[in-house]
Design a protein around this motif. Structure first.
Motif, PDB file in Angstrom:
ATOM      1  N   SER A 120     -47.865   6.830 -12.821  1.00 39.67           N
ATOM      2  CA  SER A 120     -46.842   5.884 -12.369  1.00 39.67           C
ATOM      3  C   SER A 120     -47.162   4.462 -12.829  1.00 39.67           C
ATOM      4  O   SER A 120     -46.259   3.682 -13.145  1.00 39.67           O
ATOM      5  N   SER A 121     -48.448   4.108 -12.886  1.00 41.12           N
ATOM      6  CA  SER A 121     -48.833   2.774 -13.363  1.00 41.12           C
ATOM      7  C   SER A 121     -48.396   2.575 -14.811  1.00 41.12           C
ATOM      8  O   SER A 121     -47.944   1.489 -15.195  1.00 41.12           O
TER       9      SER A 121
ATOM     10  N   HIS B 246     -41.583  -2.703 -17.828  1.00 39.69           N
ATOM     11  CA  HIS B 246     -41.616  -4.146 -18.081  1.00 39.69           C
ATOM     12  C   HIS B 246     -41.649  -4.433 -19.578  1.00 39.69           C
ATOM     13  O   HIS B 246     -40.992  -5.354 -20.066  1.00 39.69           O
TER      14      HIS B 246
ATOM     15  N   VAL C 292     -44.611   2.064 -14.915  1.00 36.63           N
ATOM     16  CA  VAL C 292     -44.259   0.707 -14.487  1.00 36.63           C
ATOM     17  C   VAL C 292     -44.485  -0.281 -15.619  1.00 36.63           C
ATOM     18  O   VAL C 292     -43.624  -1.116 -15.926  1.00 36.63           O
TER      19      VAL C 292
ATOM     20  N   ARG D 223     -39.116   0.341  -8.052  1.00 33.73           N
ATOM     21  CA  ARG D 223     -39.103  -1.116  -7.869  1.00 33.73           C
ATOM     22  C   ARG D 223     -39.103  -1.833  -9.215  1.00 33.73           C
ATOM     23  O   ARG D 223     -38.342  -2.798  -9.417  1.00 33.73           O
ATOM     24  N   ALA D 224     -39.934  -1.391 -10.154  1.00 36.03           N
ATOM     25  CA  ALA D 224     -39.992  -2.027 -11.468  1.00 36.03           C
ATOM     26  C   ALA D 224     -38.650  -1.921 -12.182  1.00 36.03           C
ATOM     27  O   ALA D 224     -38.181  -2.883 -12.811  1.00 36.03           O
TER      28      ALA D 224
ATOM     29  N   THR E 187     -43.041   2.568  -6.783  1.00 37.84           N
ATOM     30  CA  THR E 187     -43.398   1.423  -7.625  1.00 37.84           C
ATOM     31  C   THR E 187     -42.611   1.447  -8.938  1.00 37.84           C
ATOM     32  O   THR E 187     -42.283   0.395  -9.490  1.00 37.84           O
ATOM     33  N   VAL E 188     -42.322   2.637  -9.426  1.00 36.55           N
ATOM     34  CA  VAL E 188     -41.507   2.768 -10.643  1.00 36.55           C
ATOM     35  C   VAL E 188     -40.069   2.362 -10.340  1.00 36.55           C
ATOM     36  O   VAL E 188     -39.437   1.628 -11.116  1.00 36.55           O
TER      37      VAL E 188
END
Length: 806
Positions: A654-655, A662, A658, A691-692, A688-689
């Protein structure tokens, strides 16, 4: 003058509304002046209260005067009359017809105080029940709650009307009636039949509310609560178990029911049952094994409930220690963790288990729980933990972290251990003191003494520990500076880093760090470069030397140099060529550090972007993450890597997804092309994905209006609502394609969803004409001033007028 003055003068007033949660706070009363006409009423009441009050006639007259004002006065007069009537308590009965009308008043203070006054009248206000029932199913939380509470204060006299109302089949109303019944604690016998009927309602929400009401009835409802332990809904079973926990002495049948419930399939029920058993008269010898078994439960909530249950046993809880120690020997990691968790929560009562917990530190899959348990038991564990340092099978780092976690209480014993005859114990004590942060002041001098030890490992450990001192003496400073010249490289490295990070004057520290850049040990050179970051602007003078270190033969030094160069930001642009070369380094850590630094120095060109792009297929995931993150700083210079970046949007991490979002948004020449991709990512399983993706869409402003329908639906998700709201506000528009979902949102139970539906429909403008009938209907029905304002704005916008963001 205000009505509170009247209350003080008359010495009268009923108790304030009991609100069990902060969610039901009273709307603040306006402090504006009373109207002259009402002042006359208040003055009359004051003087009438000062005279002997022999007859109810005076009260009737006062209540009737206030009733007239409540029905016909201006807003402030109606408010004051409602407050005054609420303060009259049962004496406000003559004003009941006016108060019943006041319940429907549009003003919050008028309806709230009218409802309060009715509640304080009590059973004599039974005629108000039909009107109050209109609001037990409203979407206004305050009004729904207060109306149910008022009916409850009227008491059993309202039950006939409530039973009649149950026939209309409205789920919300049935739920509100259940809430009202829960407040009728004065005569539980008259309430139980209706509540038991509601417990079998087809609606789960009604059943749960009925169970909560049953709990409020206390001991009188024991039999009903016991029967509900086998209800079809776990929420009802759990509520029933919690209710039985309040019964002073349970019947054998209820105890048996709770024992069965402790093995329920629902963790919610198991948790409630084990705590209820601990609060009951259940035999302690039979209970202890059940509590211990609960520590092995797969669910954290049940294990936490077992802690609560154990604490409820008081001194008897010590009997569980042998059982838990036995569990600590289990071959199953889950069992060992559970036992350590339980022992730790027992604190000092579990001192006899210290040796067993120290042995459990050797089991890597349960060592963290054992360490936490030992730190909670406290200072009694210090001697045995220090002794364990001599055990080659024990991790010195684990032992020192555990000792440090015990805190200041361990300081004296740790200082004593610095002179122990076993070097392993000395090192463990020094490590522990260094990890306490800040290092206790009493430990500073003993640690300085350790710098003179014959053992290099103790000298280096002491040098590291001294970094944690809040403020060091000149003697300590001199000792650390001297240790920089130690014959052992590990001691020099530790001392150099301490010089960099400690509160040592720049004119003393910088020469040491600069000299260390030429040390024959790569370890020392690497920490010297890293330490220069700690010196900030003062280190800029040696920046050329740090850039030169990018070519060092040691990978550790090259990586350290890249990280430190990056910390200088745009001031380190001269490092561009050296960092470009490191992107092809054979060591992954060097490539990663170089990629990160390039993003930090803010140099963007096609050659650098291409080199970073080539790392997007690197075998090391950390290198890829660093590269894609820095590529985002390149903007359109990285457009050639678009396809490689797009592939990372589906990466398993997931990091990574994200960072790719961006980056993908940053390199696009036409950002609108990425809108469909980001809309799809709004459905990602990781928040988190999502949200990004939402943030990137918001940054595109009105170009991302195609995302509004999806973002709007996300408003009702507790996890997504804030960033979905932010994106909607940034986009600040919507297209006709969003109208169907927005019209559905107008009738949502979530206020935020409703408001944004109104706002966005207004943004659509004339193309949203289809929504006008529904908007106008809601305008007539809504009681909220804010909602009415929003609806008017939406209607006006459809008719061609502008609106502002909510």
């Amino acid at each position: 003058m205000d009505v509170r003055f009247l209350k003080r003068m008359t010495g009268r007033g009923a108790p304030r509304l009991p609100l069990p949660t902060a969610a039901h706070q009273t709307v603040a009363r306006s402090q504006s002046k009373l109207r002259p006409s009402f002042l006359i009423i208040c003055i009359a009441l004051v003087f009438s209260a000062a005279a002997p009050r022999a007859a109810a006639d005076d009260e009737s007259a006062s209540a009737e005067a206030l009733a007239k004002t409540l029905e016909s006065g201006e807003l402030q007069e109606r408010r004051d009359a409602a407050y005054a009537l609420a303060d009259l308590g049962a004496d406000a009965a003559p004003a009941l017809p006016a108060l019943i009308k006041g319940v429907s008043d549009r003003d919050n203070q008028v309806w709230m105080q009218s409802t309060m006054a009715i509640a304080r009248i009590g059973p004599a206000a039974v005629d108000a029940v039909p009107e109050l029932l209109k609001f037990v199913d409203t979407r206004n939380d305050q009004q729904r709650y207060r109306s149910a509470w008022a009916i409850g204060q009227i008491g059993p006299a309202a039950i006939v009307a409530l039973n009649e109302a149950l026939k209309d089949g409205d789920e919300r109303r049935r739920r509100g009636i259940a809430t009202a019944l829960g407040w009728m604690t004065s005569d539980p016998a008259s309430v139980l039949p209706t509540l038991q009927q509601l417990l079998e309602d087809e609606s789960s929400d009604v059943c749960v509310e009925a169970a909560h009401a049953l709990v409020k009835l206390g001991e009188s409802a024991e039999a009903a609560l016991r029967d509900s332990l086998t209800h079809r809904l776990p929420e009802v079973r759990a509520a029933s178990a919690k209710g039985l926990a309040t019964v002073t002495r349970l019947s054998p049948e209820s105890v048996t029911g709770l024992v069965d419930a402790s093995a329920d399939e629902s963790p919610q029920v198991r948790s409630a049952a084990i705590v209820a058993l601990a609060a009951s008269n259940f035999d302690r010898d039979k209970l202890l094994p059940k509590i211990v078994d609960s520590f092995s439960d797969d669910e954290l909530s049940v294990r936490s409930a077992a802690v609560v249950a154990l604490k409820k046993l008081g001194p008897d809880s010590a009997k569980a220690v042998p059982m838990l120690v036995e569990m600590l020997q289990s071959e199953t990691a889950t069992q060992r963790k559970a036992a350590a968790f339980a022992l730790g929560n027992m604190g000092q009562a579990a001192e006899s288990a210290i040796p067993n917990l120290i042995q459990a530190l050797k089991q890597h899959d349960s060592s963290d729980e054992a360490a936490r348990a030992l730190s909670r038991i406290g200072v009694a564990a210090v001697p045995l933990l220090l002794a364990a340092s001599a055990d080659s099978e024990q991790s010195t780092q684990q032992l020192s972290a555990t000792l440090a976690a015990i805190g200041p209480a361990a300081t004296e014993k740790l200082i004593d251990a610095l002179t122990h005859d076993n070097i392993s114990v000395q090192i463990s004590a020094a490590q522990s003191l260094g990890k306490m942060l800040p290092v206790p002041a009493a430990a500073e001098a003993p640690l300085v003494t350790c710098l003179q030890s014959e053992a290099p490992q103790l000298r280096s450990t002491a040098a590291v520990a001294l970094r944690g001192c809040r403020k060091v003496s000149s003697a300590t400073t001199d000792a650390v500076l001297a240790a920089v010249d130690d014959k052992d490289a590990s001691v020099r490295a530790a001392s150099v880093l301490s010089v960099a990070s400690m509160d040592i004057a720049t004119d003393l520290a910088m020469p040491v760090l600069t000299t260390a850049l030429k040390d024959p040990s790569a370890e020392v050179r690497a920490v010297a470069i890293s330490g220069l970051k700690e010196r900030g602007a003062a280190a800029e003078i040696v920046l050329p030397k740090i850039i030169a270190a990018l070519q060092d033969k040691s990978p550790a030094v090259r990586s350290s140099a890249a990280k430190t160069v990056g910390s200088f930001g745009e001031k380190a642009k001269d490092a561009r060529d050296g960092l470009l070369q490191l992107l092809a380094d054979s060591e992954a850590d060097v490539r990663k550090s170089a990629a990160q630094a390039i993003g930090n120095i803010k140099v963007a060109d096609v050659e650098l972007a291409a080199a970073l792009g080539s790392l997007l297929t690197d075998d090391d995931a950390d290198v890829v993450l660093a590269a894609v993150t820095s590529l985002a700083e390149m903007g359109e210079a990285a457009v050639a890597s678009t396809d490689s970046i797009a592939k990372l949007l589906g990466h398993e991490s997931s990091s990574m997804r994200v960072a790719a979002i961006h980056c993908f948004a940053a390199v696009q020449k036409d950002q609108s092309q990425s809108v469909p991709t980001f809309i799809e990512l709004l459905k990602d399983e990781d928040w988190t994905v999502r949200r990004a993706a939402a943030e990137s869409l918001g940054a595109m402003k009105e170009g991302a209006k195609a995302a509004v329908p999806t973002l709007f639906v996300m408003l009702e998700d507790d996890v997504d609502t804030d960033f979905a709201k932010g994106a909607i506000q940034d986009i600040d528009t919507a297209g006709p394609d969003a109208l169907p979902v927005l019209m559905t949102g107008l009738e949502s139970d979530h206020r935020r969803t409703q408001y944004y539906a109104m706002f966005l429909i207004g943004k659509i403008g004339p193309d949203a004409a289809e929504a006008l009938p529904l908007l106008e209907k809601l305008l007539k029905e809504t009681e909220s001033k804010r909602a009415r304002d929003m609806l008017r704005k939406a209607i006006d916008a459809i008719e061609g007028k502008e609106q502002e963001s909510p």
